[in-house]
Each structure stands twice: as C-alpha cells, then as structure tokens.
Design a protein around this motif. Structure first.
Motif, mmCIF file in Angstrom:
data_model
loop_
_atom_site.group_PDB
_atom_site.id
_atom_site.type_symbol
_atom_site.label_atom_id
_atom_site.label_comp_id
_atom_site.label_asym_id
_atom_site.label_seq_id
_atom_site.Cartn_x
_atom_site.Cartn_y
_atom_site.Cartn_z
ATOM 1 N N THR A 308 0.844 -1.190 0.000
ATOM 2 C CA THR A 308 0.000 0.000 0.000
ATOM 3 C C THR A 308 0.873 1.231 0.000
ATOM 4 N N CYS A 309 0.289 2.372 -0.339
ATOM 5 C CA CYS A 309 0.962 3.670 -0.267
ATOM 6 C C CYS A 309 0.077 4.644 0.485
ATOM 7 N N ASN A 310 0.694 5.461 1.317
ATOM 8 C CA ASN A 310 -0.011 6.532 2.021
ATOM 9 C C ASN A 310 0.820 7.795 1.978
ATOM 10 N N ALA A 311 0.131 8.923 1.898
ATOM 11 C CA ALA A 311 0.839 10.197 2.007
ATOM 12 C C ALA A 311 1.596 10.241 3.332
ATOM 13 N N GLU A 312 2.801 10.742 3.271
ATOM 14 C CA GLU A 312 3.661 10.759 4.456
ATOM 15 C C GLU A 312 3.005 11.497 5.620
ATOM 16 N N GLN A 313 2.224 12.543 5.302
ATOM 17 C CA GLN A 313 1.629 13.366 6.348
ATOM 18 C C GLN A 313 0.269 12.865 6.820
ATOM 19 N N ASN A 314 -0.201 11.723 6.288
ATOM 20 C CA ASN A 314 -1.493 11.176 6.687
ATOM 21 C C ASN A 314 -1.309 10.340 7.949
ATOM 22 N N ALA A 315 -1.118 11.025 9.080
ATOM 23 C CA ALA A 315 -0.671 10.373 10.307
ATOM 24 C C ALA A 315 -1.653 9.304 10.786
ATOM 25 N N HIS A 316 -2.946 9.576 10.680
ATOM 26 C CA HIS A 316 -3.917 8.615 11.213
ATOM 27 C C HIS A 316 -3.875 7.299 10.434
ATOM 28 N N MET A 317 -3.960 7.377 9.109
ATOM 29 C CA MET A 317 -3.983 6.136 8.327
ATOM 30 C C MET A 317 -2.645 5.419 8.383
ATOM 31 N N VAL A 318 -1.559 6.183 8.421
ATOM 32 C CA VAL A 318 -0.243 5.569 8.578
ATOM 33 C C VAL A 318 -0.182 4.809 9.902
ATOM 34 N N GLY A 319 -0.741 5.408 10.954
ATOM 35 C CA GLY A 319 -0.755 4.764 12.258
ATOM 36 C C GLY A 319 -1.525 3.454 12.245
ATOM 37 N N VAL A 320 -2.663 3.440 11.559
ATOM 38 C CA VAL A 320 -3.448 2.204 11.442
ATOM 39 C C VAL A 320 -2.634 1.136 10.735
ATOM 40 N N ASN A 321 -2.000 1.500 9.627
ATOM 41 C CA ASN A 321 -1.204 0.526 8.889
ATOM 42 C C ASN A 321 -0.036 -0.008 9.716
ATOM 43 N N GLU A 322 0.618 0.868 10.439
ATOM 44 C CA GLU A 322 1.749 0.427 11.252
ATOM 45 C C GLU A 322 1.287 -0.476 12.388
ATOM 46 N N ASP A 323 0.129 -0.182 12.975
ATOM 47 C CA ASP A 323 -0.414 -1.063 14.009
ATOM 48 C C ASP A 323 -0.653 -2.464 13.453
ATOM 49 N N LEU A 324 -1.071 -2.532 12.197
ATOM 50 C CA LEU A 324 -1.342 -3.824 11.571
ATOM 51 C C LEU A 324 -0.073 -4.565 11.168
ATOM 52 N N GLY A 325 1.055 -3.858 11.142
ATOM 53 C CA GLY A 325 2.323 -4.505 10.852
ATOM 54 C C GLY A 325 2.963 -4.130 9.535
ATOM 55 N N PHE A 326 2.438 -3.136 8.826
ATOM 56 C CA PHE A 326 3.058 -2.700 7.574
ATOM 57 C C PHE A 326 4.423 -2.073 7.862
ATOM 58 N N ARG A 327 5.406 -2.386 7.018
ATOM 59 C CA ARG A 327 6.752 -1.821 7.145
ATOM 60 C C ARG A 327 7.070 -0.995 5.900
ATOM 61 N N ARG A 328 7.779 0.107 6.082
ATOM 62 C CA ARG A 328 8.082 0.996 4.972
ATOM 63 C C ARG A 328 9.257 0.466 4.166
ATOM 64 N N VAL A 329 9.164 0.615 2.816
ATOM 65 C CA VAL A 329 10.243 0.113 1.962
ATOM 66 C C VAL A 329 10.791 1.166 1.008
ATOM 67 N N GLU A 330 10.005 2.200 0.663
ATOM 68 C CA GLU A 330 10.517 3.201 -0.268
ATOM 69 C C GLU A 330 9.599 4.421 -0.257
ATOM 70 N N ALA A 331 10.073 5.477 -0.910
ATOM 71 C CA ALA A 331 9.278 6.689 -1.075
ATOM 72 C C ALA A 331 8.771 6.767 -2.511
ATOM 73 N N LEU A 332 7.597 7.347 -2.666
ATOM 74 C CA LEU A 332 7.009 7.602 -3.977
ATOM 75 C C LEU A 332 6.853 9.113 -4.098
ATOM 76 N N LEU A 333 7.701 9.725 -4.930
ATOM 77 C CA LEU A 333 7.739 11.175 -5.058
ATOM 78 C C LEU A 333 6.887 11.624 -6.234
ATOM 79 N N ALA A 334 6.004 12.581 -5.983
ATOM 80 C CA ALA A 334 5.174 13.159 -7.046
ATOM 81 C C ALA A 334 5.768 14.495 -7.462
ATOM 82 N N TYR A 335 5.824 14.705 -8.776
ATOM 83 C CA TYR A 335 6.301 15.964 -9.348
ATOM 84 C C TYR A 335 5.249 16.493 -10.314
#
Length: 341
Positions: A308-335
């Motif tokens: 999955t991908c989430n905006a870096e600043q989307n703290a709530h949804m990122v928190g839910v994903n991390e609670d479930l065990g998602f681990r970060r692997v890379e950044a997706l930069l938009a230009y």
C-alpha cells in the motif's frame, strides 16, 4: 512523431502482439530495477489496458525507439470527467539503454501532449529509496525537465499471514466504537444497492487524502463506470475484495479495497481506504482494514504480501497501517509541471 537525436517517439502499436510484449518487458525491467518488491501489470493485464478503452479517462501509450528497438515506454492518462486540467504519466526506459536521451524524449512528449490537449499540469511519480530522495537520479531528472516536487507517499508492505488473534483484537476494539454500523466484505464487486454510496465515498479520496502541492478536485466514479471497471478487472484476472462500513441509513461511509491477481497470487494490493469526514472517530478505518485482512486470509490463503501507499503526512492512516504490521520500503515522489506558469 517526435525525434531526439537517434530516439524516435511514436504511438505504441497496440494491435501488434510482439510490440506490446516488448513494451511490457521494458516497463517490467525498468520498474523492478533495484526494487524486489516492485509490481507491474502482467502481459495479459497490460494488453487489456492498452486495447480496452475506458469511458472515464483516455490512455495514450507511446514507445521510444532507439536503433530499431523499443527502448522506452510512456503511458499518459487524460481524465475525461474530473480533474481535466491534469495529465498523469508513467515513464520507463530499458535499463540497458539509459543515458542515451530516451527518458528525455519521452518527458518532452508528455509535456507536448499535455499542452496540445489544452491541459495545464503534467504529473509524474517516481519510486526512490526512502533515504535518498533529493539527490536520486529520478529526482534530478524531474527537476531538469522543469518539474517541481509536489508530494511524498510511502510504500509499505505487510507480510502475511497476520496473527489471527491480533486482527481479531483490533476488530473487537474497533467494534466497541462503531455501534450502529455494520461491517461487510464483498468479493468481486459490491451489490447494486451499495454502489452509489460507495462511489460517493470513493470520490472523496482525491480531496480528503493529503496531496501536498497538487490541487485535486473530487472524482466522478458512478455505478456505471464502477461496473465497467469491474468488467476490466475480471478480464485481467484481478479480484477486488471490498470491505465497507454501512451506517444505519444503509449507506457506505467507509471502505477498504484489496485486489488479488490470478497471475501473481502471492501479491495483494491495497488500493484505497477512506472514512467519510462526518463518520470519523468510530475506528471505522481500522474496522474495515482488519476485517478485510481477515477475509483475505480466508479467500486467498496463498497470499504472502500486501502493498500500500499513504501520504507521508497522513498520520492517522499511517498509524493504522503500522499497528497492523506494515513496514516501509521506499518513497514515492510526485512531481508536477505547470504549463500556464
């Protein structure tokens, strides 16, 4: 037709099986370079995308040809019913043919087509290592072609299976907060009576999810275009697993979409999650995610990973994903490059 030195850019011959296969190979080799978790459409999926027009967006595919061989691929999307000031594009270069002007020729074609279609903003995204954003070659490439940084999403991976007791604990905890709502999972598409409210919910994602400097407007998915997309996915061997929260009136007010692929059953994509603003505070985001993963374990026991991908600043949804065990692997930069500036 665009020619840069020895690079020729022309439309992809979508009726040519051999050229389609070569274009898909270039995309695969480019997207997987240094990214063991990278995922690309299979040849079957790619072929259907290239040959089956969508009523909601126009796809223009181009190839860059160098010394008689397909060296690069440009896919451009032109939204037809919303966000019509934008084009989105995806750009790939054969790793063995880089540093020869192929990427530049394709980027110039993307800008040229955006301007010619009367649109004002071209968007592109690049996957880069999380610890090398500013100086990565893709970031430098974007800046060199007049694109400015707009947003960062983080790609995360959840290794499966997840401990059933952990998922049940999250589901039970969420249930204490969402009395009066019901949580349902549907495989292969939602029933007719839920489609309109699901579309209403889905269309909010573009404006509710943090998008940095990109000014999106609400999308315009309808039950008709939703059914069209379900048909496309069925042809591609993709199966949506959609978990929804339904309020007492019977309307979908939160959703989570997981997608499995027949040709790569170990890999699952989490496409989107949203809780309508007026229904937040009831742990519905965790409820639909936890239930979705429980159903995934039952429906697709061979699945090994969810991305999955989430905006870096989307703290709530990122928190839910991390609670479930998602681990970060890379950044997706938009230009973005604004052509009216």
């Amino acid at each position: 037709m665009t020619i840069t030195e020895t690079v020729t850019v022309r439309p992809l011959a979508v009726d040519d099986d051999e050229e389609l296969a070569e274009a898909q190979r270039v995309m695969r080799d480019s997207a997987l370079l240094g990214r063991p978790w990278g995922k690309v459409p299979s040849l079957r999926e790619f072929t259907i995308d290239m040959r089956k027009p969508s009523s909601s967006e126009r796809l223009e595919p181009y190839v860059a040809v160098l010394e008689g061989q397909v060296a690069g691929l440009l896919l451009m999307w032109f939204p037809l019913h919303d966000n019509t000031k934008f084009t989105w594009f995806d750009l790939h270069v054969d790793p063995l043919l880089r540093q020869r002007g192929v990427g530049s020729a394709l980027a110039e074609k993307a800008v040229e087509r955006t301007r010619a279609d009367g649109r004002t903003t071209a968007l592109v995204e690049f996957h880069v290592p999380d610890d090398n954003r500013e100086d990565h070659e893709y970031a430098r490439f974007a800046r060199r072609h007049g694109f400015t940084y707009a947003n960062t999403e983080i790609r995360r991976i959840l290794d499966l299976p997840v401990d059933p007791a952990l998922l049940q604990g999250f589901a039970d905890e969420a249930a204490e907060r969402h009395e009066g709502y019901r949580i349902e999972t549907h495989v292969g598409g939602l029933p007719e009576e839920l489609r309109q409210s699901y579309c209403d919910c889905f269309n909010q994602l573009a404006v509710d999810a943090p998008t940095g400097e990109i000014d999106f407007e609400e999308e315009s998915l309808t039950p008709q275009t939703y059914a069209e997309e379900l048909g496309r996915m069925a042809e591609q061997g993709r199966t949506p697993i959609t978990t929804v929260a339904i309020d007492p009136s019977g309307a979908v007010v939160a959703y989570n979409d997981l997608v499995t692929r027949a040709e790569e059953p170990a890999e699952v994509m989490q496409w989107g999650t949203l809780v309508r603003r007026e229904h937040r505070g009831h742990r519905l985001g965790m409820a639909v995610k936890a239930r979705g993963l429980q159903e995934l374990a039952r429906i697709a026991p061979d699945a090994k990973r969810v991305q999955t991908c989430n905006a870096e600043q989307n703290a709530h949804m990122v928190g839910v994903n991390e609670d479930l065990g998602f681990r970060r692997v890379e950044a997706l930069l938009a230009y973005q490059r604004k052509l009216d500036a």
